[in-house]
Enzyme design. Structure first.
Site, short mmCIF file in Angstrom:
data_model
loop_
_atom_site.label_atom_id
_atom_site.label_comp_id
_atom_site.label_asym_id
_atom_site.label_seq_id
_atom_site.Cartn_x
_atom_site.Cartn_y
_atom_site.Cartn_z
N LYS A 175 -14.44 -7.90 -7.16
CA LYS A 175 -14.92 -8.20 -5.68
C LYS A 175 -16.52 -8.60 -5.73
O LYS A 175 -17.25 -7.88 -5.67
CB LYS A 175 -14.36 -7.42 -5.10
CG LYS A 175 -13.05 -7.42 -4.55
CD LYS A 175 -11.98 -5.91 -4.12
CE LYS A 175 -11.13 -6.22 -4.14
NZ LYS A 175 -10.36 -4.43 -2.61
N LYS B 205 0.60 -1.27 -0.18
CA LYS B 205 0.44 0.40 0.10
C LYS B 205 0.84 0.82 -0.15
O LYS B 205 1.55 1.65 0.93
CB LYS B 205 -0.87 0.10 1.07
CG LYS B 205 -1.96 -1.16 0.99
CD LYS B 205 -2.57 -1.38 0.45
CE LYS B 205 -3.91 -2.35 0.34
NZ LYS B 205 -4.06 -2.97 -1.09
MG MG Z 1 -6.98 -2.32 -4.42
#
Ligand code: MG
Length: 369
Positions: free
Chosen positions: A265, A165
């Site tokens: 997702k 991240k």
């Molecule tokens: Mg992502």
């Protein structure tokens, strides 16, 4: 077969430790999960779970799932759960939009269809064998040294694919993070730099044209327009995630050449039915995909692993498992779990996961005909 009762449970899922995204601007401590049990007139019961990753990550809201099910319930009672496509049409007519709220209902219908047909979901979704899926590590934003130490720790647990991240206000620090991690990865390992939409287009272009690294970069900016603009001006392959909500978004991204892959997702796009449509489109055009859920226990993770496992290996990258971040396990020991960096879907009929009634407690709502 008809749906006769819909029972809704709410469970807080505390994280082991706070999780930071997008250069630290988004912090998460616990998730609000909704479990749904569908009962039928033939005695078959199906389970689903919907769990946004907090309420700042996507336009999705834990209590919104329960409110939407209250609105949908009357239209669903009496429907045949073995026809998930028709169930989706009923939900979309009754409540347009709100895909995340429909995902647990859709998941429970697939669970019932699998049980009735005697087949695991990986097979119903197109798989030939329960192929093991690589599990992605998730490396929280930090200094380059901290992030490399987390990757080393993940590598010792068997992970070979990492999601690091990045994305902050300090562009120089992002350049340092990307170069240090890309250059310091254990041999044979892969990394995706997930920006979680933190950069303005100019920052994305500056960072990605400054670094030597040619690894995947995920969701550099907020919108599809911005990401397409960036994709046209950098050499890194782009993965899109948060800006992709509908099939139409994926079609648009393909037409514009905005990415070489997507995150699929189920909770974000409305459930397994719609995630499968997007997955099949991605296979047909040659995208590479991470297939995983937005959040949730091993129940939601397992549903996503069924879909990932049934996807051709050439189009399948790794899957993240949310339940490894949780301090509770409402489906103890069940479902697809990480074993040395890989997860294998269950081969019991349906989803193959049933929550522990003690863990869920009393229902928050019951709807019946
Ligand atoms: Mg992502």
């Amino acid at each position: 077969m008809k749906i006769t009762r819909i029972t809704v449970f709410q469970l807080d899922l505390p994280l082991f430790e706070p999780y930071y995204l997008s250069g630290g601007r988004l912090r998460f401590d616990r998730l609000d999960s909704t479990f749904v049990r569908l009962e039928t007139d033939e005695g078959v019961t199906g389970w689903g779970e919907g769990c946004p990753w907090g309420h700042t990550y996507l336009p999705a809201h834990g209590p919104g799932i329960r409110a939407a099910i209250e609105t949908l319930a009357a239209a669903l009672i009496g429907c045949d759960p073995r026809s998930p496509e028709q169930i989706n049409r009923v939900m979309d007519v009754t409540l347009p939009g709100h895909p995340y709220a429909k995902s647990p209902i859709d998941m429970a219908c697939w669970d019932i269809l699998g049980q009735v047909s005697g087949l695991p979901l990986w097979q119903l979704l197109g798989g030939e064998t329960p192929a093991p899926v690589l599990v992605n590590s998730s490396i929280s934003t930090g200094t380059p040294e901290d992030m490399l130490a987390l990757i080393e720790r993940a590598a010792q647990k068997g992970y070979t694919v990492h999601s690091a991240k990045v994305g902050g206000t300090d562009i120089g620090l992002d350049i340092d993070r990307i170069e240090a991690i890309s250059g310091g990865l254990p041999k044979g390992h892969k990394v995706t730099f997930d920006v979680n939409r933190a950069w303005q287009p100019a920052a994305a272009i500056e960072v990605l044209n400054s670094v030597q690294a040619r690894d995947w970069v995920e969701q550099p900016c907020e919108t599809l327009d911005q990401c397409a603009h960036v994709a046209d001006r950098v050499r890194n392959p782009i993965m899109l995630d948060e800006c992709m909500h509908t099939f139409g978004d994926h079609l648009e991204a393909w037409k514009r050449g905005a990415c070489e892959g997507v995150k699929v997702k189920p909770n974000r796009v409305g459930g397994l039915t719609k995630a499968r449509q997007i997955r099949d489109f991605g296979v047909s055009i040659g995208w590479q995909m991470h297939i995983e859920d937005v959040g949730g226990s091993a129940l939601a993770d397992t549903a996503a692993i069924h879909l990932a496992s049934s996807t051709p290996e050439a189009n399948r990258l790794a899957s993240w498992l949310c339940h490894y971040h949780l301090d509770v396990d409402p489906v103890p020991g069940q479902g697809a779990r990480n074993a040395s960096g890989q997860a294998v879907p269950t081969s019991a009929p349906g989803l193959g996961v049933t929550p522990d009634p003690q863990a869920l407690g009393a229902p928050v709502a019951v709807y019946e005909g």
